[in-house]
Motif scaffolding. Structure first.
Motif, PDB file in Angstrom:
ATOM      1  N   THR A  93       0.807  -1.225   0.000  1.00 25.84           N
ATOM      2  CA  THR A  93       0.000   0.000   0.000  1.00 25.84           C
ATOM      3  C   THR A  93       0.840   1.275   0.000  1.00 25.84           C
ATOM      4  OG1 THR A  93      -0.140  -0.083   2.413  1.00 25.84           O
ATOM      5  CG2 THR A  93      -1.922  -1.146   1.151  1.00 25.84           C
ATOM      6  N   ALA A  94       2.108   1.163   0.374  1.00 21.21           N
ATOM      7  CA  ALA A  94       2.996   2.335   0.367  1.00 21.21           C
ATOM      8  C   ALA A  94       4.417   1.876   0.062  1.00 21.21           C
ATOM      9  CB  ALA A  94       2.957   3.082   1.692  1.00 21.21           C
ATOM     10  N   ALA A  95       5.082   2.602  -0.822  1.00 21.99           N
ATOM     11  CA  ALA A  95       6.466   2.288  -1.183  1.00 21.99           C
ATOM     12  C   ALA A  95       7.321   3.530  -1.002  1.00 21.99           C
ATOM     13  CB  ALA A  95       6.549   1.786  -2.619  1.00 21.99           C
ATOM     14  N   HIS A  96       8.311   3.432  -0.156  1.00 22.49           N
ATOM     15  CA  HIS A  96       9.226   4.534   0.134  1.00 22.49           C
ATOM     16  C   HIS A  96      10.536   4.305  -0.609  1.00 22.49           C
ATOM     17  CE1 HIS A  96       6.866   5.716   3.849  1.00 22.49           C
ATOM     18  NE2 HIS A  96       6.465   4.469   3.660  1.00 22.49           N
ATOM     19  N   VAL A  97      10.981   5.294  -1.356  1.00 20.95           N
ATOM     20  CA  VAL A  97      12.259   5.203  -2.067  1.00 20.95           C
ATOM     21  C   VAL A  97      13.085   6.438  -1.741  1.00 20.95           C
ATOM     22  CG1 VAL A  97      13.412   5.106  -4.302  1.00 20.95           C
ATOM     23  CG2 VAL A  97      11.290   3.810  -3.932  1.00 20.95           C
ATOM     24  N   ASP A  98      14.267   6.224  -1.188  1.00 21.27           N
ATOM     25  CA  ASP A  98      15.198   7.312  -0.908  1.00 21.27           C
ATOM     26  C   ASP A  98      16.422   7.159  -1.796  1.00 21.27           C
ATOM     27  OD1 ASP A  98      13.717   8.568   1.181  1.00 21.27           O
ATOM     28  OD2 ASP A  98      14.333   6.970   2.537  1.00 21.27           O
ATOM     29  N   VAL A  99      16.849   8.272  -2.381  1.00 18.53           N
ATOM     30  CA  VAL A  99      17.979   8.259  -3.306  1.00 18.53           C
ATOM     31  C   VAL A  99      19.006   9.301  -2.862  1.00 18.53           C
ATOM     32  CG1 VAL A  99      18.730   8.614  -5.689  1.00 18.53           C
ATOM     33  CG2 VAL A  99      16.514   7.528  -5.234  1.00 18.53           C
ATOM     34  N   ILE A 100      20.258   8.874  -2.772  1.00 15.29           N
ATOM     35  CA  ILE A 100      21.384   9.786  -2.547  1.00 15.29           C
ATOM     36  C   ILE A 100      22.182   9.825  -3.836  1.00 15.29           C
ATOM     37  CG2 ILE A 100      23.478  10.230  -1.221  1.00 15.29           C
ATOM     38  CD1 ILE A 100      22.258   8.495   1.018  1.00 15.29           C
ATOM     39  N   VAL A 101      22.376  11.011  -4.390  1.00 13.63           N
ATOM     40  CA  VAL A 101      23.158  11.171  -5.610  1.00 13.63           C
ATOM     41  C   VAL A 101      24.546  11.674  -5.224  1.00 13.63           C
ATOM     42  CG1 VAL A 101      23.329  12.262  -7.868  1.00 13.63           C
ATOM     43  CG2 VAL A 101      21.077  11.696  -6.929  1.00 13.63           C
ATOM     44  N   HIS A 102      25.562  10.880  -5.529  1.00 16.97           N
ATOM     45  CA  HIS A 102      26.938  11.233  -5.194  1.00 16.97           C
ATOM     46  C   HIS A 102      27.524  12.135  -6.282  1.00 16.97           C
ATOM     47  CE1 HIS A 102      26.745   8.292  -1.972  1.00 16.97           C
ATOM     48  NE2 HIS A 102      26.180   7.476  -2.839  1.00 16.97           N
ATOM     49  N   ARG A 103      28.368  13.024  -5.850  1.00 15.74           N
ATOM     50  CA  ARG A 103      28.798  14.131  -6.710  1.00 15.74           C
ATOM     51  C   ARG A 103      29.980  13.732  -7.593  1.00 15.74           C
ATOM     52  NH1 ARG A 103      27.712  19.539  -6.489  1.00 15.74           N
ATOM     53  NH2 ARG A 103      29.344  20.982  -7.176  1.00 15.74           N
ATOM     54  N   TRP A 104      29.784  13.742  -8.890  1.00 16.30           N
ATOM     55  CA  TRP A 104      30.867  13.611  -9.866  1.00 16.30           C
ATOM     56  C   TRP A 104      30.826  14.837 -10.776  1.00 16.30           C
ATOM     57  CZ3 TRP A 104      34.654  10.686  -8.815  1.00 16.30           C
ATOM     58  CH2 TRP A 104      34.491   9.428  -8.220  1.00 16.30           C
ATOM     59  N   THR A 105      31.941  15.542 -10.870  1.00 15.17           N
ATOM     60  CA  THR A 105      32.043  16.766 -11.662  1.00 15.17           C
ATOM     61  C   THR A 105      33.001  16.534 -12.828  1.00 15.17           C
ATOM     62  OG1 THR A 105      31.637  18.118  -9.704  1.00 15.17           O
ATOM     63  CG2 THR A 105      32.667  19.212 -11.590  1.00 15.17           C
ATOM     64  N   ARG A 106      32.603  16.976 -13.995  1.00 16.29           N
ATOM     65  CA  ARG A 106      33.426  16.758 -15.194  1.00 16.29           C
ATOM     66  C   ARG A 106      34.766  17.495 -15.074  1.00 16.29           C
ATOM     67  NH1 ARG A 106      31.895  14.682 -19.868  1.00 16.29           N
ATOM     68  NH2 ARG A 106      29.681  14.942 -19.330  1.00 16.29           N
ATOM     69  N   MET A 107      35.841  16.800 -15.425  1.00 15.90           N
ATOM     70  CA  MET A 107      37.172  17.403 -15.411  1.00 15.90           C
ATOM     71  C   MET A 107      37.318  18.391 -16.557  1.00 15.90           C
ATOM     72  SD  MET A 107      39.922  14.368 -14.745  1.00 15.90           S
ATOM     73  CE  MET A 107      39.899  13.360 -13.266  1.00 15.90           C
ATOM     74  N   GLU A 108      38.160  19.381 -16.318  1.00 19.25           N
ATOM     75  CA  GLU A 108      38.642  20.227 -17.402  1.00 19.25           C
ATOM     76  C   GLU A 108      40.094  19.853 -17.669  1.00 19.25           C
ATOM     77  OE1 GLU A 108      38.155  24.379 -17.373  1.00 19.25           O
ATOM     78  OE2 GLU A 108      35.957  24.304 -17.284  1.00 19.25           O
ATOM     79  N   VAL A 109      40.392  19.514 -18.910  1.00 21.96           N
ATOM     80  CA  VAL A 109      41.746  19.124 -19.303  1.00 21.96           C
ATOM     81  C   VAL A 109      42.190  20.049 -20.444  1.00 21.96           C
ATOM     82  CG1 VAL A 109      43.196  17.261 -20.207  1.00 21.96           C
ATOM     83  CG2 VAL A 109      41.326  16.733 -18.615  1.00 21.96           C
ATOM     84  N   GLU A 110      43.320  20.698 -20.231  1.00 17.14           N
ATOM     85  CA  GLU A 110      43.826  21.669 -21.215  1.00 17.14           C
ATOM     86  C   GLU A 110      42.778  22.722 -21.549  1.00 17.14           C
ATOM     87  OE1 GLU A 110      45.178  19.272 -24.467  1.00 17.14           O
ATOM     88  OE2 GLU A 110      47.008  18.650 -23.416  1.00 17.14           O
ATOM     89  N   GLY A 111      42.035  23.130 -20.496  1.00  9.97           N
ATOM     90  CA  GLY A 111      41.074  24.205 -20.648  1.00  9.97           C
ATOM     91  C   GLY A 111      39.748  23.822 -21.255  1.00  9.97           C
ATOM     92  N   LYS A 112      39.517  22.520 -21.474  1.00  6.51           N
ATOM     93  CA  LYS A 112      38.271  22.074 -22.083  1.00  6.51           C
ATOM     94  C   LYS A 112      37.638  20.965 -21.256  1.00  6.51           C
ATOM     95  CE  LYS A 112      39.855  23.040 -26.812  1.00  6.51           C
ATOM     96  NZ  LYS A 112      40.110  22.440 -28.161  1.00  6.51           N
ATOM     97  N   PRO A 113      36.290  20.908 -21.222  1.00  8.18           N
ATOM     98  CA  PRO A 113      35.627  19.804 -20.510  1.00  8.18           C
ATOM     99  C   PRO A 113      36.012  18.467 -21.144  1.00  8.18           C
ATOM    100  CG  PRO A 113      34.061  21.552 -21.058  1.00  8.18           C
ATOM    101  CD  PRO A 113      35.321  21.854 -21.812  1.00  8.18           C
TER     102      PRO A 113
END
Length: 302
Positions: free
Chosen positions: A96-116
């Motif tokens: 009758t009830a479904a609980h879903v918890d989500v944690i999103v872990h942080r990944w940030t794109r690298m910049e290499v030689e000034g470019k993503p």
């Protein structure tokens, strides 16, 4: 029997999921999540009579997380959590009830030689984006979004004075202090009638997260804070004004203390008041300030 099972829920916690999105232009996007699922319903017999007939095994719940991540978008996390919670309601009549918890872990794109870089990322902090969705049979889907682990500090621009004093009070008033906290913020959305309505809000979920994060940091930085209490109220009020679909905002802010060190014992070295430069960071005890601010039209004014 002399006892009654008054509540019960069960599920699978700490389900780690990583999904890669391969784009047509050759770049890739990645999402890493930790998911928790908890189910409620006609399941009491498993506790009271050793009857597991209505129990959806926790391993089944785990496999459902993986399959749902494969077959559906995982972003924004509010949509993924809603799809997953609604699946349990639609698939299992006894739930009758479904609980879903989500944690999103942080990944940030690298910049290499000034470019993503097209497929390289780095972890630039412990901050996480958190989401909770609860699907209830014939009652829609409740969604809660938030931020955890956002560490912020400013070296000046904070005050605390005019508080009650009595025989137990040692804390001096201050008009200039260090302010640091680990932000835990959440905003509760008006109940969605179902998945279709959640899907209409997809762009709004990401924008609300961006706005809440920006408002939190800008208010923290710019406000000459008379107290953590007032600052968190201003943050909450601005989020409610910016995101009309949000019903209430919650903040929990520990006050991470930095104490001056009296070094006058060493050749009269001045390191207090206006001369303070070296401080001792404190791990505990710490202040803890919390609030919930509700839209005035949907509840009592605080």
């Amino acid at each position: 029997m002399s006892s009654t099972l008054s509540s019960a829920r069960y599920g699978k916690d700490n389900v780690r999921v990583y999904k890669v999105q391969r784009n047509e232009d050759g770049t890739q996007d990645v999402t890493e999540m930790t998911v928790c699922t908890l189910l409620e319903g006609d399941i009491a017999a498993s506790w009271t009579h050793s009857d597991n007939a209505n129990i959806v095994a926790t391993d089944t719940q785990k496999q459902t997380v993986y399959i749902t991540a494969k077959q559906h978008p995982v972003n924004p996390p509010e949509l993924f959590a809603s799809i997953l919670s609604q699946h349990y309601i639609d698939t299992y009549p006894r739930i009758t009830a479904a609980h879903v918890d989500v944690i999103v872990h942080r990944w940030t794109r690298m910049e290499v030689e000034g470019k993503p870089h097209p497929h390289s990322f780095f972890r630039d902090g412990a901050e996480t984006r958190v989401v909770g969705a609860v699907a209830r049979r014939d009652k829609g889907i409740d969604v809660k979004s938030g931020i955890k682990g956002l560490l912020v500090l400013k070296s000046t621009g904070s005050q605390f004075w005019g508080f009650h004093r009595d025989e137990y009070t040692q804390l001096p008033e201050t008009w200039d202090r260090i302010l640091s906290t680990e932000v835990e913020a959440a905003w509760n959305w008006k109940t969605f009638t179902g998945l279709e309505e959640v899907q209409k809000e997809v762009a709004g979920f990401d924008q609300a997260w961006k706005d809440a994060r920006r408002i939190t940091m800008e208010t923290f930085a710019k406000e000459n804070s008379p107290s953590v209490q007032n600052t968190m109220y201003l943050m909450s009020d601005q989020i409610l004004a910016k995101v009309p679909r949000v019903e209430s905002v919650e903040y929990s802010l520990p006050n991470k203390h930095y104490f001056e060190i009296d070094l006058s014992w060493h050749k009269g070295l001045k390191n207090t008041g206006k001369d303070a430069e070296v401080y001792a960071p404190q791990s505990d005890p710490n202040g803890l300030i919390q609030c919930t601010v509700t839209r005035q039209s949907s509840g009592a004014k605080l």
